[in-house]
Design an enzyme around this catalytic site. Structure first.
Site, short mmCIF file in Angstrom:
data_model
loop_
_atom_site.label_atom_id
_atom_site.label_comp_id
_atom_site.label_asym_id
_atom_site.label_seq_id
_atom_site.Cartn_x
_atom_site.Cartn_y
_atom_site.Cartn_z
N ARG A 179 0.85 -1.20 0.00
CA ARG A 179 0.00 0.00 0.00
C ARG A 179 0.88 1.24 0.00
NH1 ARG A 179 -4.84 0.26 4.13
NH2 ARG A 179 -3.17 0.94 5.49
N THR A 220 -1.36 7.42 -0.51
CA THR A 220 -2.68 7.23 -1.14
C THR A 220 -3.43 6.02 -0.60
OG1 THR A 220 -1.80 5.78 -2.87
CG2 THR A 220 -1.72 8.16 -3.30
N ASP A 243 0.09 -3.20 11.71
CA ASP A 243 0.56 -3.60 10.38
C ASP A 243 0.97 -5.07 10.42
OD1 ASP A 243 2.06 -2.04 7.72
OD2 ASP A 243 2.55 -4.13 8.20
N ASP A 279 4.59 -6.04 9.24
CA ASP A 279 5.61 -5.62 10.21
C ASP A 279 5.60 -6.51 11.45
OD1 ASP A 279 6.65 -3.58 8.69
OD2 ASP A 279 5.42 -2.02 9.60
#
Ligand code: PRP
Ligand code: URA
Length: 212
Positions: free
Chosen positions: A107, A111, A203, A206
């Protein structure tokens, strides 16, 4: 279990317990990976319930009998990189004859739109049951891009498995692909201003790979 033809949210005490541990900010990458795998096993049990089967004859040490076997070419297990890899490995343990595809996407931080950087799919994708996996269904941008790519390459029978989703992501997938079945371990409240799922788990990539 929330169960319609196109959205299944697996409601099970073991899944809920493991999701709670997964959400916990103190859970380290090793435990996080193990939980992702265990939750994938549990939701795959529901998500793969309608895989096509056939009757075969099998010889046991006692007798010969009719039994059930999977039908058709080996399923394609397609992971959205990088977080999807953890689910690919778990599904492969359940479906060891599966063929694996990879779709590289991240991603864009500004944006929040998916940027595609890699793609390799098994041959004869049009004949296979496609099991698309990604732990997070947030805006749905990555999943929609992956499904678009799979359909462009000929895939006809696609299902999506994610660990945590939100209403926005489910709506985005079904706006573009109305009949596509989605199975989740949890359907969270919403997205925040950074397009992260709330409450979510942060995330996923991560936390799986320790790149925080
Ligand atoms: C995460 C996740 C999905 C995507 C979901 O990947 O694994 O692919 O975000 O968000 P979306 O529904 O809004 O598209 P990320 O882009 O962080 O890449 P990574 O797996 O490499 O960390
Ligand atoms: N990607 C993630 O890993 N987590 C989110 O909450 C949203 C997108």
């Amino acid at each position: 279990m929330t169960n319609s033809a196109i959205l299944t949210v697996v409601d099970h005490p073991l899944v809920s317990h493991k999701i709670t541990l997964l959400r916990d900010v103190r859970t380290e990458p090793g435990a996080f990976r193990a939980l992702c795998r265990e939750i994938t096993f549990l939701i795959a049990y529901e998500a793969l319930r309608d895989l096509p089967t056939k009757t075969v004859e099998v010889e046991t040490p006692i007798t010969t009998t009719e039994a059930i076997s999977l039908r058709g070419p080996a399923p394609a297990i397609v992971g959205i990189l990088r977080a999807g890899l953890i689910m690919v490995d778990a599904i492969l343990e359940l479906v060891p004859h599966g063929r694996v595809g990879h779709l590289g996407m991240y991603r864009d931080p500004e944006t929040h739109l998916p940027v595609e950087y890699y793609g390799k799919l098994p041959t004869r994708i049009d004949e296979r049951e496609v099991i698309l996996v990604d732990p997070m269904l947030a805006t749905g941008g990555s999943a929609v891009a992956a499904i678009d790519k799979l359909k462009t390459d000929g895939a006809k029978k696609i299902r999506l498995l994610s660990i945590i989703g939100c209403p926005e992501g489910v709506a985005a997938v079904h706006a573009s692909h109305p009949d596509l079945p989605i199975t989740l371990a949890a359907l969270d409240e919403r997205l925040n201003e950074n397009a992260y799922i709330v409450p979510g788990l942060g995330d996923a990539g991560d936390r799986i790979y320790g790149t925080l």
